[in-house]
Write a protein that holds these residues in place. Structure first.
Motif, PDB file in Angstrom:
ATOM      1  N   CYS A 243       0.835  -1.214   0.000  1.00  0.00           N
ATOM      2  CA  CYS A 243       0.000   0.000   0.000  1.00  0.00           C
ATOM      3  C   CYS A 243       0.866   1.258   0.000  1.00  0.00           C
ATOM      4  CB  CYS A 243      -0.924   0.006   1.206  1.00  0.00           C
ATOM      5  SG  CYS A 243      -2.198  -1.262   1.182  1.00  0.00           S
ATOM      6  N   LYS A 244       1.874   1.282   0.848  1.00  0.00           N
ATOM      7  CA  LYS A 244       2.739   2.471   0.936  1.00  0.00           C
ATOM      8  C   LYS A 244       3.542   2.671  -0.335  1.00  0.00           C
ATOM      9  CE  LYS A 244       3.110   2.199   5.952  1.00  0.00           C
ATOM     10  NZ  LYS A 244       4.005   2.013   7.138  1.00  0.00           N
ATOM     11  N   PRO A 260      -5.552   3.021 -10.701  1.00  0.00           N
ATOM     12  CA  PRO A 260      -5.098   1.659 -11.005  1.00  0.00           C
ATOM     13  C   PRO A 260      -4.399   1.011  -9.816  1.00  0.00           C
ATOM     14  CG  PRO A 260      -3.673   3.271 -12.060  1.00  0.00           C
ATOM     15  CD  PRO A 260      -4.824   4.037 -11.475  1.00  0.00           C
ATOM     16  N   TYR A 261      -3.844   1.818  -8.924  1.00  0.00           N
ATOM     17  CA  TYR A 261      -3.182   1.269  -7.740  1.00  0.00           C
ATOM     18  C   TYR A 261      -4.185   0.562  -6.832  1.00  0.00           C
ATOM     19  CZ  TYR A 261       0.334   4.592  -9.372  1.00  0.00           C
ATOM     20  OH  TYR A 261       1.226   5.287 -10.140  1.00  0.00           O
ATOM     21  N   VAL A 262      -5.369   1.130  -6.722  1.00  0.00           N
ATOM     22  CA  VAL A 262      -6.393   0.521  -5.881  1.00  0.00           C
ATOM     23  C   VAL A 262      -6.794  -0.845  -6.436  1.00  0.00           C
ATOM     24  CG1 VAL A 262      -8.788   0.724  -5.130  1.00  0.00           C
ATOM     25  CG2 VAL A 262      -7.264   2.695  -4.973  1.00  0.00           C
ATOM     26  N   GLU A 263      -6.988  -0.918  -7.745  1.00  0.00           N
ATOM     27  CA  GLU A 263      -7.334  -2.196  -8.365  1.00  0.00           C
ATOM     28  C   GLU A 263      -6.247  -3.235  -8.123  1.00  0.00           C
ATOM     29  OE1 GLU A 263     -10.031  -3.082  -9.960  1.00  0.00           O
ATOM     30  OE2 GLU A 263     -11.086  -1.212 -10.363  1.00  0.00           O
ATOM     31  N   HIS A 264      -4.979  -2.814  -8.265  1.00  0.00           N
ATOM     32  CA  HIS A 264      -3.861  -3.735  -8.105  1.00  0.00           C
ATOM     33  C   HIS A 264      -3.757  -4.228  -6.660  1.00  0.00           C
ATOM     34  CE1 HIS A 264       0.048  -5.591  -8.599  1.00  0.00           C
ATOM     35  NE2 HIS A 264       0.544  -4.843  -7.624  1.00  0.00           N
ATOM     36  N   ILE A 265      -3.909  -3.333  -5.703  1.00  0.00           N
ATOM     37  CA  ILE A 265      -3.785  -3.710  -4.291  1.00  0.00           C
ATOM     38  C   ILE A 265      -4.875  -4.702  -3.905  1.00  0.00           C
ATOM     39  CG2 ILE A 265      -3.976  -2.852  -1.934  1.00  0.00           C
ATOM     40  CD1 ILE A 265      -2.590  -0.299  -2.877  1.00  0.00           C
ATOM     41  N   TYR A 266      -6.100  -4.455  -4.333  1.00  0.00           N
ATOM     42  CA  TYR A 266      -7.185  -5.377  -3.989  1.00  0.00           C
ATOM     43  C   TYR A 266      -7.026  -6.723  -4.692  1.00  0.00           C
ATOM     44  CZ  TYR A 266     -10.178  -2.725  -0.885  1.00  0.00           C
ATOM     45  OH  TYR A 266     -10.690  -2.092   0.222  1.00  0.00           O
ATOM     46  N   GLU A 267      -6.410  -6.716  -5.856  1.00  0.00           N
ATOM     47  CA  GLU A 267      -6.114  -7.986  -6.513  1.00  0.00           C
ATOM     48  C   GLU A 267      -5.095  -8.773  -5.692  1.00  0.00           C
ATOM     49  OE1 GLU A 267      -6.308 -11.077  -9.073  1.00  0.00           O
ATOM     50  OE2 GLU A 267      -7.581  -9.272  -9.091  1.00  0.00           O
ATOM     51  N   ARG A 299      -8.312  -0.357   5.928  1.00  0.00           N
ATOM     52  CA  ARG A 299      -8.267   0.959   6.576  1.00  0.00           C
ATOM     53  C   ARG A 299      -7.049   1.747   6.116  1.00  0.00           C
ATOM     54  NH1 ARG A 299     -10.009  -2.234  11.038  1.00  0.00           N
ATOM     55  NH2 ARG A 299     -12.148  -1.705  11.683  1.00  0.00           N
ATOM     56  N   SER A 300      -5.940   1.050   5.997  1.00  0.00           N
ATOM     57  CA  SER A 300      -4.721   1.713   5.531  1.00  0.00           C
ATOM     58  C   SER A 300      -4.877   2.197   4.094  1.00  0.00           C
ATOM     59  CB  SER A 300      -3.547   0.736   5.640  1.00  0.00           C
ATOM     60  OG  SER A 300      -2.358   1.326   5.168  1.00  0.00           O
ATOM     61  N   LEU A 304      -4.300   6.059   3.131  1.00  0.00           N
ATOM     62  CA  LEU A 304      -3.258   6.438   2.178  1.00  0.00           C
ATOM     63  C   LEU A 304      -3.853   7.073   0.930  1.00  0.00           C
ATOM     64  CD1 LEU A 304      -0.947   3.300   2.486  1.00  0.00           C
ATOM     65  CD2 LEU A 304      -0.498   5.603   3.346  1.00  0.00           C
ATOM     66  N   LEU A 305      -5.024   6.613   0.522  1.00  0.00           N
ATOM     67  CA  LEU A 305      -5.685   7.213  -0.648  1.00  0.00           C
ATOM     68  C   LEU A 305      -6.045   8.670  -0.366  1.00  0.00           C
ATOM     69  CD1 LEU A 305      -6.649   6.322  -3.493  1.00  0.00           C
ATOM     70  CD2 LEU A 305      -8.892   5.926  -2.487  1.00  0.00           C
ATOM     71  N   GLU A 306      -6.523   8.947   0.837  1.00  0.00           N
ATOM     72  CA  GLU A 306      -6.839  10.334   1.208  1.00  0.00           C
ATOM     73  C   GLU A 306      -5.584  11.201   1.239  1.00  0.00           C
ATOM     74  OE1 GLU A 306     -10.800   9.923   4.029  1.00  0.00           O
ATOM     75  OE2 GLU A 306      -8.830   9.513   4.913  1.00  0.00           O
ATOM     76  N   LYS A 307      -4.492  10.640   1.724  1.00  0.00           N
ATOM     77  CA  LYS A 307      -3.249  11.421   1.756  1.00  0.00           C
ATOM     78  C   LYS A 307      -2.703  11.651   0.358  1.00  0.00           C
ATOM     79  CE  LYS A 307      -1.904   9.938   6.392  1.00  0.00           C
ATOM     80  NZ  LYS A 307      -0.914   9.193   7.227  1.00  0.00           N
TER      81      LYS A 307
END
Length: 580
Positions: A243-244, A260-267, A299-300, A304-307
């Motif tokens: 995530c970081k 695309p980072y969100v899609e990759h992390i959840y994968e 939660r992280s 991190l997405l908000e930051k």
């Protein structure tokens, strides 16, 4: 009794060797030489034979032949006290001889003086001594009793070839006995291996090892080795590190519909939890721990997405903080001037510029919507399928609580940002009096026609249309519909509050109703223009709530306002009286 041996005497090595040679060649003649005279007690013969007995067929058969009449004499109570003592000693030696034969069934050798070879060897046929040993075992034990079968279990580690020769009683299941014995040994070896070389991840070959070790599966918890706990913790830390890396605190230069980072992390999350499918099937108690770890990672992700999108979110947060600050200042001025009640519909215009939605904010909201509606639910549903097919024992922390908490958190965050954006758009219309809906409603005369009201609302309609166009430009379809409905809802609330402020009935409501119809037509036509068939009927039936329940809601809110007003008047009079 004429004999080379007497009761209690011992045999010299030379005599033992002579006896063994004789037993190998002709055990019966050797017995007659050692103990001449047919009338001598078999118990005495047996006692001396057991001093030199070895696990060979001849010796075991001789022991069986001598033991049978002694046991019969015992049943008939014909043994003397001395013979009974000798029999007890002989039975113990016979049991040890039988155990030695069973435990060394791969090393039996009829041509050896000891009855055994120096090492184990592969055999296709059972040694002759094995069947003789079974005869002795039957003579001393009830082979159908659980105790006798347990004793065989301790003795035997037989293979399938020996079992197929039907040497042992039918009640003795050698493959089952072998499985138990080998499983216990395997359990010990696996435990030592895992202690010396603890695995760092649930690799397929490690999971296969765990499944193959039958006893290991049920004893894993009692070992207190915490391998699965450590695996889940390592998975959590690896996903947090990902995530970081994928959501750094850098300026977003490119614009994507969804990150695309969100899609990759959840994968990666889905792949990680799939690695635990076998573990959870065998030990379901770890599902709660896995769910907690995944919730921590989610939660992280949101944090991190908000930051990562903090620059485009800052104006929304500043607006909230500024509103709170202005309200605190307004309350202070009210108390200072001695005015305890003001009209809530009177708002001070402080906006000096219009707000435009940046494309990066669209990516953020689309990503949040994607997580809330799809990605999070996929992970949640995968673990819920496991929970439905098993029984979880931890009643203090039921499965699903952590996942449900994430769902609530996502919904609250999404609604908070949506309302902040809508507020900005509504504030844009309040910059000029010609586009401020409240001012327009107050200016409408009861005698004005519908065309005159439409002309009066033309500047507002144009600005709202441009705002909806901006929404469609930066948001995906699902988020665009939510935003448009929120925008529409806020205008409906303005009209509702205006109706609540009216105490008289009559023609004054005609203009407000026409304004509502204009707003409704504006939003429905614009939303249909941009999303077409993607728009559901429920998305277009929004203002009916205000038109149907507006007057009853207004009456309730009016009563609340009046109650607060009279309460303030009472407090004011009380304070004035106390000061005087």
């Amino acid at each position: 009794m004429s004999s080379r041996f007497s009761v209690g005497s011992t045999i010299s090595p030379e005599e033992s060797h002579e006896c063994l040679l004789g037993l190998k060649n002709d055990p019966k003649s050797t017995t007659k030489v050692l103990y001449p005279g047919s009338g001598e007690s078999h118990c005495l013969y047996l006692s001396h034979v057991m001093q030199v007995a070895v696990p060979t067929k001849n010796c075991l058969d001789l022991v069986h032949e001598l033991l049978v009449p002694v046991l019969n004499a015992q049943d008939e109570q014909k043994l003397t006290r001395q013979e009974k003592s000798m029999l007890i000693d002989c039975e113990e030696k016979i049991k040890k001889l039988v155990a030695k034969t069973f435990e060394n069934y791969k090393s039996l050798d009829e041509n050896s003086l000891t009855g055994l070879t120096g090492q184990s060897q592969l055999v296709d046929q059972a040694a002759p001594a094995l069947s003789s040993s079974v005869r002795l075992f039957r003579l001393l034990h009830d082979v159908l009793s659980p105790a006798a079968q347990d004793l065989l279990t301790q003795y035997l580690q037989a293979d399938i070839k020996i079992h197929n020769q039907h040497i042992f009683p039918s009640s003795v299941d050698l493959p089952k006995i072998a499985v138990v014995v080998y499983s216990l040994e395997l359990s010990k070896k696996v435990k030592r291996f895992l202690t010396a070389c603890p695995p760092s991840h649930p690799f397929p070959h490690i999971l296969q090892l765990l499944i193959s070790a039958v006893d290991f599966e049920k004893d894993l918890i009692t070992w207190n080795l915490r391998y699965v706990v450590n695996w889940i913790e390592d998975t959590r830390l690896n996903l947090l590190g990902l995530c970081k890396t994928q959501l750094p605190y850098v300026e977003i230069l490119t614009v994507e519909p969804v990150s695309p980072y969100v899609e990759h992390i959840y994968e990666q999350i889905r792949e990680a939890i799939n690695e635990y499918e076998i573990v959870i099937e065998k030990w379901p108690q770890y599902l709660l721990l896995l769910e907690t770890a995944v919730a921590n990672v989610e939660r992280s992700i949101i944090s991190l997405l908000e930051k990562q999108y903090r620059d485009c979110l800052m104006p929304l947060k500043d607006g909230i903080q500024k509103t709170l600050k202005n309200n605190v200042k307004k309350i202070g001025n009210t108390l200072k001037n001695g005015i305890l009640f003001t009209n809530p519909n009177q708002e001070k215009e402080t906006i000096s510029s219009t707000y435009s939605i940046p494309p990066q904010l669209g990516t953020f909201m689309n990503s949040l919507k994607r997580i809330m509606d799809t990605l999070h639910n996929r992970v949640k549903e995968r673990m819920r399928q496991w929970a439905q097919s098993m029984t979880l024992n931890d009643q203090n922390a039921p499965f699903g609580k952590n996942s449900d908490d994430i769902s609530v958190m996502l919904r609250k965050r999404y609604e908070k940002y949506l309302q902040s954006i809508v507020k900005k758009l509504v504030n844009n219309t309040n910059v000029n009096r010609g586009t401020k809906l409240k001012v327009i409603l107050e200016a409408i005369k009861g005698s004005e026609s519908e065309s005159e009201i439409r002309e009066r609302m033309q500047p507002l309609s144009l600005q709202v249309s441009l705002s909806i166009q901006n929404l469609h430009r930066v948001f995906c379809t699902a988020t665009f519909i939510d935003m448009s409905r929120g925008f529409w809802d806020r205008f409906g609330q303005i009209v509702l509050k205006f109706l609540e402020s009216k105490k008289e009935k009559g023609t004054s409501y005609k203009g407000s109703n026409i304004a509502l119809e204009i707003i409704e037509l504006l939003f429905t036509s614009e939303m249909q223009r941009f999303v077409g068939n993607a728009l559901q009927e429920v998305d277009l039936q929004h203002l009916d709530l205000f038109l149907t329940h507006g007057q009853s809601s207004a009456r309730t809110i009016l009563y609340i306002y009046l109650y607060i007003y009279f309460l303030y008047i009472f407090i004011l009079h009380f304070m004035m009286s106390w000061l005087h």
